[in-house]
Scaffold this active site. Structure first.
Site, PDB file in Angstrom:
ATOM      1  CE  LYS A   1      -3.905  -2.147   2.319  1.00  0.00           C
ATOM      2  NZ  LYS A   1      -5.035  -1.980   1.627  1.00  0.00           N
TER       3      LYS A   1
ATOM      4  NE  ARG B   1     -10.707  -9.181  -4.251  1.00  0.00           N
ATOM      5  CZ  ARG B   1     -10.812  -8.115  -5.000  1.00  0.00           C
ATOM      6  NH1 ARG B   1     -11.161  -8.223  -6.348  1.00  0.00           N
ATOM      7  NH2 ARG B   1     -11.203  -6.878  -4.598  1.00  0.00           N
TER       8      ARG B   1
END
Length: 522
Positions: free
Chosen positions: A296, A370
């Site tokens: 990130k 996910r």
């Protein structure tokens, strides 16, 4: 935890640090709301005029404190804004009462007792005031790193690791006395007991979310679940890294393999002997998300301890259902991992073999939620529940679409999507139904695996939902709640919502479980 009592005493006669009244925004100035008649009488019927002189308008969230008039046992009157005066014959809606009560509780932080003389017309309005007041009273105790709700002493290990508590934190309001509550009425008593249990579990989720990641890794989280299960008679199963490898949970292992803190999959289950419906709840539990190799950017890492908010919500919901004795079977799956970059981390381009046999090409290691959810959803489906609902801080795209206070709802069943939206609204949580466009499915095709974990950039939140749908067994109703926006409040507190972890989705999930207990899943 703040205590809740029901009181038949007059607001004027109740001894407290402050008496809370509602004030609405009228066409000609502030209007004192029902419930405050005794207080208004002590001011000679001129409480509205006094409040107007002090600048009060009745706008929602406004707080005005003033010295009590003679004849009141409480030394302070706290007037909280309710917004516009409702139309004739319409009372204040539940959410307005929740927010007003929460605002008042926050304003009374550090006080011993507040007498809440807000408009209570029936059991539903009493429940709303109780929920809001208790939710607003929450504070996170930095001195133990585990919040103010820890009951079992497990926070002792963290005291040594966290500096002294913030001197500005005076602690929560100690007691909420609900004026107009009926302590001998079974319905009012049940509403108070429900509000207490519900809020205590929401605060359990808040505490976990607010705990620094160095004090809450996957194994720590699993231990919290096991301890709570023992206390409340729940069944648990914890799969460690060895069991995960043996079982073929490639998604959870792939996400967690870059961290020194190995992943866990926790099954925590509540069963009722007369249950007719079974629900499976799946929570994303990334105890820290660096993005992995797809690191990130600066400025996006600081709050990533909150990436386990979905698992916290699921955990809290299962315990709440047990405490409320709901006639439903409820199984929670906590998919726990820490997503870190290292020499052993999954790389962009790697292919993972998921639980159940599907293969996934990892195009972005920061789309890790996910992957852990997919394993857990597949495993949950093997037990053939009536419905599966997963909860996750899944995509920044959902925040861009719906903002910081609304979560998205995606399902494989239109009626269930509508039902979940209605349930969230009933529970007082903001949500919005979102589509799963079939044309976006092609974007997650992969030349080297069954599918990829990324697709088209536009509509990324929907793409994530489409990915998860691939792991839902045929014939099972499924819903996906993307709580990336409301799960963690980086701005200032408002209403009953604190800064930091909010416990988003717990109220919705508990209400869903209550409906299932009544045989209704939408």
């Amino acid at each position: 935890m703040t205590a809740l009592t029901l009181s038949t005493s007059s607001a004027a006669a109740l001894r407290a640090d402050a008496v809370v009244v509602g004030v609405a925004k009228g066409a000609k100035g502030p209007v004192v709301a029902a419930g405050a008649e005794a207080v208004d009488k002590a001011f000679g019927g001129k409480l509205a005029a006094v409040l107007e002189t002090l600048g009060a308008t009745g706008a929602e969230g406004e707080v005005t404190k003033l010295p009590a008039a003679s004849g009141l046992k409480a030394p302070v009157v706290l007037a909280v804004g309710l917004g516009d005066v409702p139309a004739k014959d319409d009372g204040y809606d539940a959410e307005t009462l929740r927010r007003a009560a929460g605002t008042a509780s926050r304003a009374l932080s550090g006080s011993k007792k507040g007498a809440f003389a807000l408009p209570i017309e029936d059991v539903a309005s009493a429940a709303a005031v109780a929920e809001g007041a208790l939710l607003g009273a929450y504070t996170y105790d930095k001195s133990n790193g585990n919040g103010g709700n820890a009951k079992d002493g497990k926070s002792a290990k963290t005291v040594k690791n966290v500096k002294d508590a913030d001197k500005k934190n005076n602690g929560p309001l100690a007691e909420v006395a609900l004026v107009g509550g009926k302590p001998r009425d079974k319905a009012y008593k049940a509403a108070a007991e429900r509000a207490t249990a519900l809020v205590e579990e929401i605060n359990r989720a808040r505490d976990l979310i607010n705990t620094p990641s160095n004090l809450l890794n996957p194994a720590d989280f699993a231990a919290e679940a096991v301890a709570a299960a023992k206390e409340h008679g729940l069944k648990t199963e914890v799969l460690d890294e060895k069991a995960l490898k043996k079982g073929g949970y490639g998604g959870i292992l792939g996400v967690g393999q870059g961290s020194e803190a190995p992943p866990r999959l926790v099954r925590i289950a509540y069963a009722h002997p007369k249950a007719e419906k079974t629900l499976a709840l799946v929570g994303k539990g990334i105890t820290y998300d660096s993005g992995g190799i797809s690191l990130k950017p600066a400025g996006h890492n600081e709050t990533m301890k909150c990436d386990m908010s979905g698992a916290a919500a699921v955990f809290a919901t299962v315990v709440a259902a047990a405490r409320l004795g709901l006639r439903v079977n409820l199984t929670g799956w906590l998919a726990l991992a820490e997503n870190m970059p290292s020499g052993s981390a999954t790389r962009p381009g790697d292919v993972l073999s998921m639980y159940g046999g599907k293969t996934v090409e990892v195009l972005n290691t920061d789309a890790e939620g996910r992957l852990v959810l997919a394993d857990a959803i597949t495993r949950a489906g093997e037990e053939k529940p009536d419905a599966i609902v997963d909860v996750a801080t899944l995509t920044g795209a959902m925040v861009l679409a719906l903002g910081n206070r609304t979560f998205g709802i995606m399902t494989n069943d239109e009626a269930f999507r509508t039902s979940l939206h209605e349930i969230a609204e009933e529970a007082g949580e903001q949500s919005w139904p979102m589509p799963l466009p079939t044309h976006l499915r092609k974007g997650i095709d992969s030349p080297v695996a069954d599918l990829a974990n990324m697709g088209e950039r536009m509509g990324g939140g929907l793409v994530a939902g489409i990915f998860l749908k691939e792991f839902v067994a045929d014939g099972i109703t499924w819903g996906h709640l993307d709580i990336a926006g409301p799960a963690f409040n980086e701005a200032g507190p408002f209403g009953y919502t604190p800064k930091g972890g909010t416990g988003a989705a717990v109220r919705t999930l508990v209400r869903l479980a209550e409906r299932a207990a009544d045989g209704d899943l939408g």
